[in-house]
Structure formats: C-alpha cells, structure tokens
Design an enzyme around this catalytic site. Structure first.
Site, PDB file in Angstrom:
ATOM      1  N   GLY A   1       0.729  -1.097  -0.185  1.00 31.00           N
ATOM      2  CA  GLY A   1       0.094  -0.011   0.176  1.00 31.00           C
ATOM      3  C   GLY A   1       0.775   1.420   0.127  1.00 31.00           C
ATOM      4  O   GLY A   1       2.193   1.228   0.344  1.00 31.00           O
TER       5      GLY A   1
ATOM      6  N   ASP B   1      -2.714  10.350  14.442  1.00 33.97           N
ATOM      7  CA  ASP B   1      -3.431   9.910  13.159  1.00 33.97           C
ATOM      8  C   ASP B   1      -4.059   8.708  13.403  1.00 33.97           C
ATOM      9  O   ASP B   1      -4.137   7.753  12.467  1.00 33.97           O
ATOM     10  CB  ASP B   1      -2.365   9.812  12.042  1.00 33.97           C
ATOM     11  CG  ASP B   1      -2.857   9.793  10.615  1.00 33.97           C
ATOM     12  OD1 ASP B   1      -3.865  10.361  10.476  1.00 33.97           O
ATOM     13  OD2 ASP B   1      -2.508   9.192   9.415  1.00 33.97           O
TER      14      ASP B   1
ATOM     15  N   GLY C   1       0.862   5.487   1.458  1.00 30.53           N
ATOM     16  CA  GLY C   1       0.250   6.446   2.362  1.00 30.53           C
ATOM     17  C   GLY C   1       0.757   7.754   2.125  1.00 30.53           C
ATOM     18  O   GLY C   1       1.402   7.971   0.897  1.00 30.53           O
ATOM     19  N   GLY C   2       0.377   8.795   2.798  1.00 30.06           N
ATOM     20  CA  GLY C   2       0.817  10.203   2.562  1.00 30.06           C
ATOM     21  C   GLY C   2       2.331  10.357   2.690  1.00 30.06           C
ATOM     22  O   GLY C   2       2.894  11.074   2.025  1.00 30.06           O
ATOM     23  N   MET C   3       3.082   9.391   3.573  1.00 31.17           N
ATOM     24  CA  MET C   3       4.370   9.798   3.765  1.00 31.17           C
ATOM     25  C   MET C   3       5.394   8.401   3.423  1.00 31.17           C
ATOM     26  O   MET C   3       6.573   8.770   3.121  1.00 31.17           O
ATOM     27  CB  MET C   3       4.601   9.599   5.269  1.00 31.17           C
ATOM     28  CG  MET C   3       4.029  11.050   5.961  1.00 31.17           C
ATOM     29  SD  MET C   3       4.139  11.242   7.654  1.00 31.17           S
ATOM     30  CE  MET C   3       6.067  11.485   7.694  1.00 31.17           C
ATOM     31  N   ALA C   4       4.953   7.367   3.202  1.00 30.85           N
ATOM     32  CA  ALA C   4       5.707   6.328   2.848  1.00 30.85           C
ATOM     33  C   ALA C   4       4.884   5.212   1.941  1.00 30.85           C
ATOM     34  O   ALA C   4       3.760   5.190   1.918  1.00 30.85           O
ATOM     35  CB  ALA C   4       6.066   5.527   4.362  1.00 30.85           C
TER      36      ALA C   4
ATOM     37  N   LYS D   1       8.446  -0.328   5.442  1.00 32.95           N
ATOM     38  CA  LYS D   1       7.765   0.904   5.166  1.00 32.95           C
ATOM     39  C   LYS D   1       9.210   1.693   4.625  1.00 32.95           C
ATOM     40  O   LYS D   1       9.898   2.186   5.645  1.00 32.95           O
ATOM     41  CB  LYS D   1       6.922   1.382   6.515  1.00 32.95           C
ATOM     42  CG  LYS D   1       6.356   2.757   6.360  1.00 32.95           C
ATOM     43  CD  LYS D   1       5.527   3.013   7.297  1.00 32.95           C
ATOM     44  CE  LYS D   1       4.809   4.245   7.359  1.00 32.95           C
ATOM     45  NZ  LYS D   1       4.012   4.621   8.284  1.00 32.95           N
TER      46      LYS D   1
ATOM     47  N   VAL E   1       4.531   0.980   1.562  1.00 35.32           N
ATOM     48  CA  VAL E   1       4.661  -0.359   2.490  1.00 35.32           C
ATOM     49  C   VAL E   1       4.964  -1.476   1.671  1.00 35.32           C
ATOM     50  O   VAL E   1       4.064  -1.553   0.507  1.00 35.32           O
ATOM     51  CB  VAL E   1       3.482  -0.483   3.556  1.00 35.32           C
ATOM     52  CG1 VAL E   1       3.875  -1.494   4.285  1.00 35.32           C
ATOM     53  CG2 VAL E   1       3.311   0.875   4.392  1.00 35.32           C
TER      54      VAL E   1
END
Length: 705
Positions: A20, A137, A22-25, A42, A27
């Site tokens: 997947g 978060d 995400g906004g920062m990394a 990640k 995975v």
C-alpha cells in the site's frame, strides 16, 4: 516498475511487492532471509526523504515506537536506511483495515462490535501514551482487523514523543476527518488529541457516517473547530445512551472537557459493557462532567451574541443551526430602544410597542414553522419513505401433490426460487385420500406472496402423507449409520417416513460427509413420524500450523511429515542439486517456520544429485560478507549439534547454527540453561556455530548414522 521490488535491503530483507501507499511512505511485503519470515517494510517517500529534519525525526521517532510492545500495536523489528531513505521493518499482518471491515458490514456496526474495537484501540493508545508517544493519526485506515477479531494499531508515521520539543510544522498534520480541533489549528497537542480521534472512529462505527464532511479539507477542519456533530442517536436510534455519551465526551471541542486519559475512557467503556442501560449524565453538546453544573450566564441587550462569533472557552457550544436562531432573537431584542427611568412614562408609544410585539410574534411563528418543516422533511426521508416504500415480493412455489424428492429437484432447477426458498419436511401425517409419500399441504401456502429477504431464505415446511391411518404404526430398529455417507442415511430414513434434522461439526477422526452420530442411536425403536437427528463430519478444522524443514528428508518421510501437519501435497518434481544427495528433498515451496492454515498446498522437489557435467567443489574455508564461516566435514546422514554454554551467564544467549550455508536453528537460550542441541538429517558439506553473533568453539558433533 517500482525500483525496490526484487532488491535486498541490509543483505537480509528481500522486497517482494507493494502492499500500500500512504501520505508519507510506501509499504512493501518482504522476506527476511536471516530469520526466515515475511515482514512489512515501510520506506519513506522520495520527496519527503529530501527533508533532512523530517528524516532525522522520522528515525528518532521510529526508534521510540520500536520500544512499544503491546498485542494491539504492530511490532516494529528494525529501523535503517536505503538510498539515503529511512525505512522501518514491521510485523506483517494478515487481515483488513477497520475501514474495509466497516464497509463490508454495510458502513455501520452494531454497538457491541463498536465497543469491542474501540476498547482495543484505547488499550493500544494507553500503552503508547504511557511511553510518551502520541499517535496523531488515529483513523479506521490505520487499524488492522485480524481473523480472530483482534485489532492492531499501525502507522505511527507522524507520531511524536511528548518529550520532544521539535514540531513538524505549524500546519495541521493528520487525516482531516479525524483530526482534533487543536491539531487542526496547529496548537499544542497531547494524549487527549488521540482520544478525540478515537471518539470520531467510534462515532463513525455507530452511525455509519463521519461527524463532519465538506467539499475540501479546509472546510472540514473548520467544522472540527467551530461546530458540534449531530448526536449518534439522531442518526441511529439503536445506539444506547451510554455509548453515545462516551463518544460525544471523547469528541468534546475543548480538551479539558474530554477524557483526561485513555484509561478514563476505558473505565467508562467497561462500565457500559457491564450495564448497557447506564446513563453517565454527560451534558451535550459541551459535555459537562456528571458532577458539574452549567454556570448561570447574564446576556445583556447591548452584548447579544453574533451569529459569526464563537467563544472557545464557553461551557457549551451550540450547533450552527441553533446559533442562527439565537442571533435572530438577539436582533429583535437589540431593536428595543433603551429608556431612562425618569422619561419612561412620557416617551412610551403604544403603537410602536404593538408593532414591535407583532414583529416578534411573526418572527417566532416563522421560526417554529420552518423548524416543523425541517423536522417533517427529515422524518420523511429517513423514516416514512422507508415505511411507505413497497417491499419486493415473490410467489411461493406450490408443491402440493409432489414427492419430497420431486419438490427438492424442482426447486434446485429454478435458480430464482432456489435463491429465496428451501424445503424441509415439517411432519408426516396419515391421510385416507392422499397417496403415501405425497405432499398434503405446505407452510407458507403455495401461490401466495412473501417479502423478499436477501439475507435469509424462506423455509417451506411440507406436510407429507403417511397413507391411511393405522391403528398402530409398525416399529423398526434404527440402523447404525456411523461412518456412512450422511446423504444415504438421510434418504433411507425419509423413505421410512422419519422426520430428519441434519447437523454438522468438525472431526479429526471421521471423514468429511460421513455420519459421526445419530440421535437416537443405533438400535433404538422407531416408527413412522418419529424424529431423528444426524450429525455428520465437516472434516478436520483447518487450524494454523508452523512449517517445519523438509530439506534432506526422503520423499516418504516428507510425505509423512506433510500429512502429520494436515497440509496438502500439491506436486512432487525432481531437479539436480549439488547440495542434497539423490533421493532427498532439496526444495519446499513453503519455507521453514512460516505459519499457514491447515489444508494449505505445498510442493517439494527431490534431488537427482549433482549434474553429470559438474564436479563437486571442495568445501569453502573462507568467510564471505553475506554468509557465516563454514567448516568442512565428512558427509553424514544424521547429525546432532550440542552447544555448551557457560554456567555463570547472567543474560540470555542467541545461538545460531548454519548447515550448508543455510540457517538451521535460531534459539534464544535463557541464562538458566547451559546446553542447546539440534539434529540435522542429510549430507553436511559445511557448518558453523555462532553465539550472540560471534563464532563459538564449545560444541560437540554426534553422528547418529
């Protein structure tokens, strides 16, 4: 093509595919060759990796999160760098996100499931807060639901330590629909910000919708700061008062009105679990504590509240729709002129007073009428429209005059009917006019209409003729149907006019589809119309098993081991191998120590020995950067390694044994134990022993032949 797929990080983590983004990394799913297990890796995104301050704090905070150890928090195994980017190695979770689970359940959960998940989220937050870590978060997308119903909180990517004075930015960080008001304003945050987000998650599970929605993130963030959500019971009347009060208190706009800690919220959840009828007495929308009283306030005409003003320190915030009404009233009051006491009688104008009263009356009447219209519209779209909407119906098939077998066959051949109905014998009844074995009547009656229910099939109960009534039905003895096909037993008993109920259960001893038992048991006296319950086997329950090493075993021994673990042997093939002798297993599709479900398929390969054109190379005596030192020994068939450890150790020791360059054993030996042993079957070309990462000389090798 992703640049990291297929890459080996730190000479141990092989990147397999993307799980997947995400906004920062990003995975990835990876395989750890050192510990023979699958993990999640990640990696910080490239555009964020250029920020040196972000990289430094990402590393520091990841180290802090790695210290967390709780069953409801995803474990962090390692923190490192690749290509000047930070990455974190975490446990790989087999499950779905809480958001996906909510969507699968139709977008809304019942209060019992909501209570179950919220309790586990708060237990994770309690542990993190006790270690000085604020998640920042919390949202359903960052909560994983496992197959056993437990949850794990993930993604501490923007978490920070309460001891750290560094701030990421003055801008709000977090997912805007779950963000706390102080976080949206960029103000100081603490553990109560996580509690607010947990309250939003609970609200969403109870109602099936978010408390605030808008066209853009900014409008949603402003609503968190300036508005109060509709109470859950207005959206879902099935929500108990107690859990509604818990959610609204957790989402109080002012931190001081929220729960002081995750433990306090857990205490209320526990009290509600023990008594779902509890009323905590929390006042809404400002959410006062049970023992607090709302202070008396004096509102002067000259300082009537404006519809555009809001006092963040006020005891109670009113929803926007209520503030508008107050402002309208304030405007009417402000129009009333001020009079000095001495001149009141002289300046009083009866006509002006009457006009003023009329304006007030008209305004109040219009407001009440508008409110009634809104209430009626809401009721129409949420309640009355559903009540008045005609339900879909279907005609019940008529099986009167059929045999049971013909009725079952006719139902099976019609896909539309078989999707909504099942047939079962309700009773056998003597009848002078209807032939034995034919249906006399049914419930519900044929050719009538019933409502369509996609979640459950309608059962048609058949009354079947047992022929002319006899003075005394003939008795017969119940057969022993154990280990017979349950369908054969069902057919035989129904032919003897017995009403049969069928049940199933898992069994490790009785084959699937075979009868485990009957009630009454074999030998009992039966007659037409009696009832019998047949319990048959679903086969063994597919429990999870931990894969063992099959390498070096003969094919027969490997087959026996696979059967003992209740796995399915998919295929057996052959290939040349210079590492394992001819006739021995040289490959298994499921690596050692991997946990799989019972019944999973596994493939093996049998060695044909070294290729004819290849000559065996002499054993290596030198170390390589990616392999442990090896020691040549004569080929053996069954060898036991016995490692002796000092008796005066004060700490545990990690023992690793490598055979033919592959990790055979990895064991954490407690300080109370002084010896560790493991047996290897197969030819040994090289081996080495390490204790706490260093070569270790104190061991014995026993050849068992």
């Amino acid at each position: 093509m992703d640049p990291y797929i297929g890459k080996l990080l730190d000479d141990r983590y092989e990147i397999l595919d993307v799980l997947g983004t995400g906004g920062m990394a990003v995975v990835y799913r990876a395989y750890c060759h050192r510990l023979n297990r699958y993990v999640a890796v990640k990696i910080l995104k490239g555009e964020l990796a250029a920020d040196q301050d972000l990289r430094r704090r990402f590393h520091d905070e990841s180290q802090s999160v790695a210290m967390l150890s709780h069953p409801n928090i995803v474990a962090v195994y390692d923190v490192s760098q690749v290509d000047d980017r930070e990455f974190i190695v975490m446990e790989l979770i087999d499950g779905i996100t809480l958001k996906q689970y909510i969507n699968k359940r139709g977008g809304c959960l019942n209060w019992r499931e909501s209570l179950h998940f919220t309790t586990q989220i708060l237990q994770a937050l309690k542990h993190a807060h006790s270690r000085g870590i604020i998640h920042r978060d919390i949202k359903p997308q960052n909560v994983m639901v496992l197959r056993d119903g437990s949850v794990k909180v993930t993604d501490f990517g923007i978490a920070r330590s309460t001891n750290s004075q560094a701030t990421m930015t003055q801008d709000a960080i977090g997912s805007v629909h779950y963000i706390s008001p102080e976080q949206a304003k960029g103000s100081h945050i603490d553990a109560r910000s996580d509690i607010y987000s947990a309250g939003v998650v609970l609200y969403e599970m109870l109602t099936g919708r978010l408390p605030f929605e808008g066209d853009n993130p900014v409008s949603v963030a402003i609503q968190h700061i300036n508005s109060i959500p509709v109470s859950p019971r207005e959206l879902n009347p099935d929500v108990p008062v107690g859990i509604e009060q818990i959610a609204m208190k957790a989402m109080a706009p002012t931190p001081d009105r929220r729960y002081r800690s995750a433990e306090d919220m857990l205490n209320d959840l526990d009290a509600f679990r023990r008594n779902p009828e509890i009323d905590f007495g929390y006042f809404q929308p400002g959410v006062l504590a049970p023992d607090e009283d709302e202070p008396t306030m004096i509102i002067r005409k000259s300082s009537a509240p404006s519809s555009r003003s809001y006092d963040p320190d006020a005891t109670v915030r009113e929803p926007a729709r209520r503030r508008a009404a107050v402002s309208a009233g304030a405007r009417f009051q402000q129009e009333e002129p001020e009079y000095e006491d001495d001149d009141y009688e002289d300046d009083y104008d009866e006509e002006e007073a009457e006009r003023r009263k009329n304006r007030i009356f008209i305004g109040v009447t219009a407001g009440v009428a508008a409110l009634l219209i809104i209430v009626f519209a809401v009721l129409w779209f949420t309640v009355f429209s559903k009540m008045l909407k005609p339900k879909e119906t279907i005609t019940v098939p008529n099986y009167v005059g059929y045999t049971l077998e013909d009725a079952e066959k006719a139902l099976e051949e019609d896909e539309n009917l078989s999707a909504h109905f099942t047939v079962r014998v309700g009773e056998f009844k003597p009848d002078e006019t209807v032939e034995k074995g034919l249906v006399i009547s049914q419930t519900p009656e044929g050719d009538t209409k019933v409502n369509v229910d996609d979640s459950e099939k309608t059962e048609i109960l058949l009354v079947i003729s047992s022929g002319p009534e006899e003075e005394e039905p003939e008795e017969f003895e119940m057969e022993d149907y154990t280990n017979q096909d349950y369908r054969l037993a069902l057919s035989k008993l129904q032919a003897q006019l017995i009403v049969v109920t069928v049940e199933s259960q898992f069994s490790d001893t009785v084959k699937e589809g075979m009868v485990i038992s009957t009630n009454p048991a074999a030998g009992a006296k039966l007659k037409a119309g009696d009832k019998v319950t047949i319990t048959y086997s679903n086969g063994p329950e597919n429990k999870e098993v931990k894969m063992t090493s099959l390498l070096g075993l003969t094919e027969e021994d490997a087959r026996n081991a696979i059967a003992a673990m209740k796995l399915t042997l998919k295929s057996v093939s052959s290939e040349y191998s210079g590492e394992y002798p001819e006739g021995r297993v040289c490959y298994q599709s499921i690596p050692r120590d991997i946990t799989v479900s019972g019944g999973s398929e596994i493939s093996i390969k049998i060695s044909l020995g070294p290729k004819p054109s290849e000559k065996p190379e002499p054993p290596a005596n030198t170390d390589t950067p990616d392999k442990p030192p090896v020691t040549p020994v004569a080929p053996l068939t069954k060898t036991t390694f016995v490692v002796s450890l000092p008796d005066d150790r004060t700490a545990d020791s990690v023992v690793e044994i490598y055979v033919n360059g592959v990790l055979l054993a990895h064991k954490n030996v407690p300080s109370s134990e002084s010896e560790f042993s493991v047996t290897y079957e197969g030819t040994i070309n090289s081996y080495s022993v390490k204790v706490d990462g260093s070569d270790y000389p104190d061991y014995d090798i026993i050849n068992n032949g």
